[in-house]
Write an enzyme that holds these catalytic residues in place. Structure first.
Site, short mmCIF file in Angstrom:
data_model
loop_
_atom_site.label_atom_id
_atom_site.label_comp_id
_atom_site.label_asym_id
_atom_site.label_seq_id
_atom_site.Cartn_x
_atom_site.Cartn_y
_atom_site.Cartn_z
N LYS A 14 1.29 -1.03 0.05
CA LYS A 14 -0.11 -0.43 -0.06
C LYS A 14 0.92 1.12 0.21
O LYS A 14 1.92 1.11 -0.13
CB LYS A 14 -0.78 -0.14 1.20
CG LYS A 14 -2.27 -0.83 1.14
CD LYS A 14 -2.85 -1.37 2.59
CE LYS A 14 -3.79 -2.28 1.90
NZ LYS A 14 -4.52 -2.59 3.85
N TYR A 54 -11.94 -4.36 -2.63
CA TYR A 54 -12.92 -4.28 -1.75
C TYR A 54 -14.53 -5.37 -1.69
O TYR A 54 -14.16 -5.69 -0.42
CB TYR A 54 -13.23 -3.52 -0.36
CG TYR A 54 -12.12 -3.54 0.24
CD1 TYR A 54 -10.85 -3.94 1.21
CD2 TYR A 54 -10.87 -2.04 -0.51
CE1 TYR A 54 -9.13 -3.65 1.38
CE2 TYR A 54 -9.79 -1.79 0.13
CZ TYR A 54 -9.12 -2.67 0.77
OH TYR A 54 -7.71 -2.46 1.31
N ARG A 119 -0.06 -14.58 3.76
CA ARG A 119 -1.51 -13.79 5.05
C ARG A 119 -0.19 -14.04 6.82
O ARG A 119 -0.07 -13.70 6.94
CB ARG A 119 -2.37 -14.81 5.67
CG ARG A 119 -3.61 -14.45 3.75
CD ARG A 119 -3.92 -13.16 4.09
NE ARG A 119 -5.35 -13.25 5.38
CZ ARG A 119 -6.19 -12.01 5.32
NH1 ARG A 119 -6.14 -11.22 4.22
NH2 ARG A 119 -6.87 -11.97 6.40
N THR A 125 -4.30 -8.29 11.00
CA THR A 125 -4.80 -6.58 10.06
C THR A 125 -4.50 -5.49 10.90
O THR A 125 -3.77 -4.64 10.26
CB THR A 125 -6.43 -6.45 10.21
OG1 THR A 125 -6.49 -7.34 9.15
CG2 THR A 125 -6.57 -5.54 9.21
N ARG A 136 3.45 -6.91 9.18
CA ARG A 136 2.95 -5.88 9.93
C ARG A 136 3.41 -5.30 11.54
O ARG A 136 3.50 -4.61 12.06
CB ARG A 136 0.99 -5.55 9.93
CG ARG A 136 0.71 -5.56 8.03
CD ARG A 136 -0.78 -6.58 8.51
NE ARG A 136 -1.38 -6.33 7.01
CZ ARG A 136 -2.26 -6.60 7.37
NH1 ARG A 136 -2.84 -7.50 7.35
NH2 ARG A 136 -3.09 -6.20 5.71
N ASN A 156 -1.12 -0.30 7.45
CA ASN A 156 -0.90 -1.86 8.06
C ASN A 156 -0.07 -2.29 7.02
O ASN A 156 0.39 -3.57 6.19
CB ASN A 156 -1.59 -2.91 8.26
CG ASN A 156 -2.91 -2.75 6.97
OD1 ASN A 156 -2.88 -2.51 5.82
ND2 ASN A 156 -4.33 -3.42 6.78
N HIS A 159 -1.63 -5.62 1.76
CA HIS A 159 -3.37 -6.39 1.37
C HIS A 159 -2.22 -7.61 0.92
O HIS A 159 -1.49 -7.70 0.14
CB HIS A 159 -4.43 -5.93 0.33
CG HIS A 159 -5.10 -6.33 0.07
ND1 HIS A 159 -5.82 -7.06 0.66
CD2 HIS A 159 -5.30 -7.75 -0.71
CE1 HIS A 159 -7.28 -7.82 0.19
NE2 HIS A 159 -6.19 -8.32 -1.23
N GLU A 170 -9.18 -11.25 -7.15
CA GLU A 170 -9.02 -9.90 -6.66
C GLU A 170 -7.21 -9.77 -8.38
O GLU A 170 -7.13 -8.87 -8.36
CB GLU A 170 -8.24 -9.88 -5.73
CG GLU A 170 -8.63 -9.97 -4.53
CD GLU A 170 -8.26 -9.77 -3.46
OE1 GLU A 170 -8.86 -9.11 -1.60
OE2 GLU A 170 -7.06 -10.10 -2.64
P1 GDP Z 1 -7.13 -7.70 5.84
O1 GDP Z 1 -7.52 -8.92 4.85
O2 GDP Z 1 -6.16 -8.30 6.90
O3 GDP Z 1 -6.50 -6.21 5.21
O4 GDP Z 1 -8.53 -7.51 6.82
P2 GDP Z 1 -10.24 -7.24 6.73
O5 GDP Z 1 -10.64 -7.91 4.64
O6 GDP Z 1 -10.73 -7.75 6.84
O7 GDP Z 1 -10.42 -5.57 5.86
C1 GDP Z 1 -9.91 -4.62 5.35
C2 GDP Z 1 -9.47 -3.72 5.23
O8 GDP Z 1 -10.09 -3.20 6.30
C3 GDP Z 1 -8.16 -3.27 6.91
O9 GDP Z 1 -7.22 -3.58 5.47
C4 GDP Z 1 -8.45 -2.52 6.94
O10 GDP Z 1 -7.98 -1.24 6.30
C5 GDP Z 1 -9.95 -2.46 7.01
N1 GDP Z 1 -10.53 -2.88 8.90
C6 GDP Z 1 -11.01 -4.17 8.73
N2 GDP Z 1 -11.38 -4.50 10.79
C7 GDP Z 1 -11.31 -3.32 10.68
C8 GDP Z 1 -11.42 -2.61 12.07
O11 GDP Z 1 -12.07 -3.60 12.58
N3 GDP Z 1 -11.62 -1.04 11.78
C9 GDP Z 1 -10.69 -0.33 11.41
N4 GDP Z 1 -11.05 0.98 11.38
N5 GDP Z 1 -10.42 -1.11 9.67
C10 GDP Z 1 -11.05 -2.38 9.43
MG MG Z 2 -9.31 -8.96 3.52
#
Ligand code: GDP
Ligand code: MG
Length: 201
Positions: A14, A54, A119, A125, A136, A156, A159, A170
């Site tokens: 990112k 997303y 992952r 996350t 991260r 973070n 992705h 994706e």
């Molecule tokens: P990832 O696959 O670990 O990146 O997480 P997810 O797919 O669950 O979420 C995608 C993105 O949404 C994350 O990288 C965060 O930027 C955001 N996000 C997800 N869960 C949360 C949360 O609980 N709070 C906030 N503020 N952002 C979140």
């Molecule tokens: Mg995700």
């Protein structure tokens, strides 16, 4: 070659990862574990492209909203809304700003268990609570507390696709077929060959 060697996953460094000069470090981690880079570009996506990324998974809005509400409760805090879709709408707006703020590096990595492996190396996350030794966990200290206070996306660095299905969707979203290269890495022999013939002279 083992059929396992064909699994592919999408990784995005990112804009904060690019600005922090971590591209090489991140690529090195995936190379060292044995994965093969089969697609790579630098790009500044449009907000629409980010939203589609997303929401490729139709359940993402609901699941992310529910997960966020639960994490507020777990930390003894009141979520800003009881409606998961409303919570996700705010997260998505912030993600659009974050991912259009500068260039990202978008990559496809191939190899056995690539989705889960990446992952594991990337970590959870939220950087503050992600494990030591993960990207991260090691290279950034952002938290939900800090990003929520400032009403922005959590920074973070990376992705990574969450499942094989997500990865396939994706990869199609970010790359056309002719941008991905099928090739052999000589190092794959030691990872995948059954008999290791041809090493001894
Ligand atoms: P990832 O696959 O670990 O990146 O997480 P997810 O797919 O669950 O979420 C995608 C993105 O949404 C994350 O990288 C965060 O930027 C955001 N996000 C997800 N869960 C949360 C949360 O609980 N709070 C906030 N503020 N952002 C979140
Ligand atoms: Mg995700």
């Amino acid at each position: 070659m083992s059929k396992f060697s064909k699994e592919r996953t999408l990784v995005i460094v990112k804009p904060d990862g690019v600005q922090r000069s971590l591209i090489g470090e991140i690529i090195g981690r995936f190379e060292k574990v044995g994965l093969k880079l089969v697609g790579l570009k630098i790009t500044v996506p449009t907000e629409d492209h980010v939203e589609k990324h997303y929401t490729l998974d139709p359940s993402w809005r609901q699941v992310t909203g529910e997960k966020t509400i639960e994490s507020y409760r777990k930390n003894g805090k009141t979520p800003p809304s009881e409606d998961p879709q409303e919570i996700t709408a705010v997260i998505l707006e912030n993600l659009k700003k974050y991912l259009t703020s500068g260039p990202s590096i978008v990559m496809v990595w191939q190899g056995a268990h690539s989705v889960g492996l990446v992952r594991k190396i990337v970590g959870g996350t939220e950087p503050l609570s992600s494990d030591v030794g993960t990207i991260r966990g090691d290279y950034v200290m952002d938290s939900y507390e800090m990003s929520d206070t400032d009403d922005r996306a959590i920074r973070n660095l990376i992705h990574a696709s969450g499942s094989v299905d997500e990865a396939n969707n994706e990869i199609n979203h970010w790359f056309s077929g002719d941008e991905l290269v099928d090739y052999r890495l000589v190092g794959e022999q030691i990872l995948y060959d059954v008999n290791l013939d041809g090493i001894l002279e």
